[in-house]
Each structure stands twice: as C-alpha cells, then as structure tokens.
Design a protein around this motif. Structure first.
Motif, PDB file in Angstrom:
ATOM      1  N   GLY A  87      -3.790  -6.490 -19.240  1.00  0.00           N
ATOM      2  CA  GLY A  87      -2.709  -6.714 -18.290  1.00  0.00           C
ATOM      3  C   GLY A  87      -1.602  -5.690 -18.314  1.00  0.00           C
ATOM      4  N   LYS A  88      -1.760  -4.617 -19.102  1.00  0.00           N
ATOM      5  CA  LYS A  88      -0.713  -3.595 -19.184  1.00  0.00           C
ATOM      6  C   LYS A  88      -1.271  -2.232 -18.825  1.00  0.00           C
ATOM      7  CE  LYS A  88       2.031  -5.950 -22.741  1.00  0.00           C
ATOM      8  NZ  LYS A  88       2.605  -5.867 -24.110  1.00  0.00           N
ATOM      9  N   ASP A  89      -0.463  -1.448 -18.078  1.00  0.00           N
ATOM     10  CA  ASP A  89      -0.879  -0.100 -17.703  1.00  0.00           C
ATOM     11  C   ASP A  89      -1.022   0.783 -18.934  1.00  0.00           C
ATOM     12  OD1 ASP A  89      -0.566  -0.998 -15.113  1.00  0.00           O
ATOM     13  OD2 ASP A  89       1.273   0.142 -14.711  1.00  0.00           O
ATOM     14  N   ILE A  90      -1.933   1.737 -18.861  1.00  0.00           N
ATOM     15  CA  ILE A  90      -2.045   2.760 -19.891  1.00  0.00           C
ATOM     16  C   ILE A  90      -0.709   3.511 -19.980  1.00  0.00           C
ATOM     17  CG2 ILE A  90      -2.999   4.462 -18.258  1.00  0.00           C
ATOM     18  CD1 ILE A  90      -4.733   5.539 -20.549  1.00  0.00           C
ATOM     19  N   SER A  91      -0.295   3.879 -21.199  1.00  0.00           N
ATOM     20  CA  SER A  91       0.990   4.565 -21.375  1.00  0.00           C
ATOM     21  C   SER A  91       0.846   6.064 -21.091  1.00  0.00           C
ATOM     22  CB  SER A  91       1.510   4.377 -22.797  1.00  0.00           C
ATOM     23  OG  SER A  91       0.684   5.082 -23.725  1.00  0.00           O
ATOM     24  N   ASP A  92       1.979   6.740 -20.886  1.00  0.00           N
ATOM     25  CA  ASP A  92       1.966   8.190 -20.680  1.00  0.00           C
ATOM     26  C   ASP A  92       1.347   8.903 -21.875  1.00  0.00           C
ATOM     27  OD1 ASP A  92       3.219   7.747 -18.289  1.00  0.00           O
ATOM     28  OD2 ASP A  92       5.195   8.482 -18.929  1.00  0.00           O
ATOM     29  N   GLU A  93       1.685   8.444 -23.074  1.00  0.00           N
ATOM     30  CA  GLU A  93       1.165   9.064 -24.296  1.00  0.00           C
ATOM     31  C   GLU A  93      -0.358   8.916 -24.380  1.00  0.00           C
ATOM     32  OE1 GLU A  93       5.348   8.258 -24.571  1.00  0.00           O
ATOM     33  OE2 GLU A  93       3.667   6.852 -24.211  1.00  0.00           O
TER      34      GLU A  93
END
Length: 411
Positions: A87-93
């Motif tokens: 349920g969470k977007d992949i992070s920039d990192e």
C-alpha cells in the motif's frame, strides 16, 4: 544524481520507442536472477478498468494479511505510484537503488531496452527483495508481447477490449483481444467482464477455464448513491458499498471479487475492503465545496462511462467541465460524448506535453460552441469555473490534465 536527474535519465529510454516483444526483458530478468518467479502473480489486461480492478484486489489481499506488490501505469503525479508494496509507493532512494541494479543487468545483457522494460525489471527485483506473497501486475499495453508477460500467473483477469492502440495491437476487437489473451498461457483460470462475441472468441481460443463475471453474477443489482458517492452492489444476500463510483466500476468490482473468491479470501474481508478502496482520478472527489470531480476519461469508452455517471446525478446546467485532450486521441468523438452532459466547457492547454495542444485547437473541434470558452491557464480556468456556481466542476479528458491540475492548484 538527484531523483529528478535520475528520472530524466530513466525517461530517456522512451526514445527507444514502444517495442513489443519479450527478448529484452527475458535477458534482463535472467541477469537479475529471474526475480519474477519469487511470488504469485495476478496478471491483469484490458482496455479500461485495469487500474481500478488491480487496486481493489490489492486492497483485498492486504486485508487478508498478505504481503502485496502492485504494478500499474501510467502514474498520475509521480513515478513512484507505479510500484507499490503493502500500500505504499516505492521511495526515491529505492528507485535509485533498483535503477542502478537494472542498469548493471542491462550492460551485462547487452540490450537496448525501452522505458517500460526498465521499469518492469526494477519492479520485479524490488518485489522479490520485499518478499511479496502476491504481485498484482497490470500490463502496459496489449499482453502477448508486453514486458510483463515473462511471468506465469496464478490467475489472469482481462477486463474488456475496445479499439485502442490499434497501430500496435490490431484494428479489430478480435485482433486486440488475441493480443491481450496472450497473457493466459498455462493459467488455470481467466476472469473476464465483456460480452463482445469477437472478444470472447479470442479468449476461448486459448483453451482456458473462463469465468465471465457478467454471466456468473447476472442477477447482481447495483445503484449509485450520490449522497455518499458509493456504488452499492448486491450479490445474493450481500450488499457491498464500493468506494469507487460509477456504473463501470461494477464490472471492475466483480472481477476483483471473483479473483478474491477464487483465492479463498473471506467475503467479510471483501465487504470491509470495498468501502475503503482508493484509486485516484477515477471519478475522484477532489473537494466537496465546491464539488470538484477528476476523471481520467481519455478515450470514447472512458468518456461514455463518465457520461453515464454524470447524467444520472446532474442536469447539464449544473455541470461545468474543464477539458484538454491529447492530439493522438479521438478528440472529436470524445467531445461529442461529453457535450450533452454539460452546458459549459472551458478548454485549457497541455501544450507543454509533446502530445498535447492549446485550448483553441480543441475548441475548434466541437460543433456546438455555445457555453464553450478557452482559458489556457489552468488556475484561471478553475477560478472561472468556480465563479459559475455550478453543482459540479468536472475536470477530464487526460490523466496529464489531472496531474497538471493537482500540481498547480496544490502548489
């Protein structure tokens, strides 16, 4: 390299164009250790409804306690939306890390991949490392030669087929359906939600066990609750208050529902989840006062479904629409469908997009210009719409328009 520079480099793979075929992605995945074999796949294809179906099923699987990845396209506001874990977007990192991993694999494989092939490889590896139980996987375009089709799926869903991407997939419903049916392979069950004979002919030729939810749940009842903006769906003795709003969402819900039942998920969990599924820019209520609705209807089929919803709840005099449509879409037909449900249309610009244009060009395409105007500045167009004091402000015609609206109004 910051995230903007990295994404610019990633988007540069788009210069390789759209190239249907599996050779590149197979080689890249092999270099990565075939991460796509690490989890169960629910593979979803179709012209419309893929995203809504995928998000509903993702939410159901999460409620049932599974670790769930979801891959969809295009994104609305940021690239991160395409790859979601639990349920969470992949992070920039994480984008930076997996892009670097895939670049190494590309160099070893000696291939020139497309943008979609690169992002698909990143997604496969990311979900392996996150130890996903299930991945809800949406095709980019077509199916047979789509980069996602290196997987062996537990279950396939093909929502429907209309004439779209005809330059790549074929110029008839049957030809396009044959391409989308290419995801079936050895999948034990295929769920569909379309009664078009040419579509069904293509699907049944794959010799799979097909469940058409329009037939299985032929006795379903549904209604639109314009007070709470939920789609009430009655299946047998159960009523599901589906938070995605619109007649077309009934089919999407039935696809996700049937998949969940097939996977052995309790109907109580499905009922609970139906009330909290969120999928932006599909009759999304951006605000309540004034009522502002965002809808990505960008082809005749999508606009037809939006029209059905709007005309059930509002008279044309109660609706003002802010519209822009990309040049490669059937703009005249889309406008013909929209026109009867709104007495006022404000055409605005997407000229910064290579496929977009200014409002004046779209204005010239509409036959009945009464109540129509042009305001290329979207912030001014929104102020103009608000000053009309209508019951609903409808923003539609392109996902790029909705992204621009959110960025500029929120910014």
């Amino acid at each position: 390299m910051n995230i903007d520079q990295l994404l610019d480099e990633l988007y540069s793979y788009s210069m390789h164009g759209i190239k249907l075929g599996l050779e590149n992605i197979e080689k890249i995945c092999k270099e990565l250790g075939n991460p796509e074999k690490s989890y169960k796949i629910i593979h979803i294809a179709g012209t419309n409804g893929k995203g809504s179906t995928a998000t509903t099923l993702e939410t159901i699987l999460l409620e049932a306690g599974y670790r769930v990845g979801k891959y969809t396209s295009p994104h609305i506001l940021k690239f991160n939306e395409r790859i979601r874990m639990n349920g969470k977007d992949i992070s920039d990192e994480e984008i930076a890390y997996y892009y670097d991993e895939v670049k190494k694999a590309i160099a070893k494989a000696g291939v020139k991949p497309t943008f979609f092939e690169v992002t698909t490889a990143m997604m496969f590896k990311y979900f392996q490392d996150k130890k996903a139980d299930y991945v809800v996987l949406e095709t980019g375009m077509g199916g047979r030669f789509d980069a996602t089709n290196v997987v062996d799926a537990e279950l396939c869903i093909i929502t429907n087929v209309t004439l779209d991407h005809t330059e790549y997939l074929g110029d008839t419903i049957y030809k396009i359906a044959k391409e989308k049916a290419g995801i079936i392979k050895d999948t034990p069950k295929v769920i569909v939600a379309d009664r078009n004979p040419e579509f069904l002919k293509a699907i049944y030729e794959e010799n799979a066990h097909v469940v058409n939810v329009l037939d299985k749940y032929a006795n379903r009842k549904w209604s639109l609750d314009f007070n709470n903006f939920v789609t009430k769906i009655e299946i047998g003795d159960e009523i599901y208050n589906f938070s995605l709003f619109g007649e077309y969402q009934v089919k999407n819900f039935l696809c996700a529902y049937e998949a969940a039942v097939e996977l052995g998920i309790d109907k109580a969990a499905i009922k609970k989840v139906s009330e909290k599924t969120v999928w932006q820019c599909r009759f999304e209520r951006y605000s309540s006062n004034p009522l502002v609705v965002l809808d990505g209807a960008h082809n005749p089929d999508g606009m037809t479904e939006l029209k059905k919803v709007v005309e059930k709840g509002f008279s044309p005099d109660e609706v003002v629409a802010i519209v822009s449509i990309l040049k490669d879409k059937d703009r005249k037909r889309i406008l013909e469908i929209l026109r009867p449900v709104t007495s006022n249309i404000i055409f605005t610009s997407l000229a910064e997009n290579p496929r977009g244009t200014v409002g004046e060009e779209i204005y010239e395409l509409i036959d009945n210009k009464r109540g129509c105007s042009v305001e290329n500045d979207i912030v001014k167009a929104f102020e103009q719409a608000k000053n009309m004091n209508k019951k609903i402000i409808l923003i539609c015609g392109s996902f790029y328009l909705l992204s621009k609206f959110k960025e500029e109004i929120n910014g």
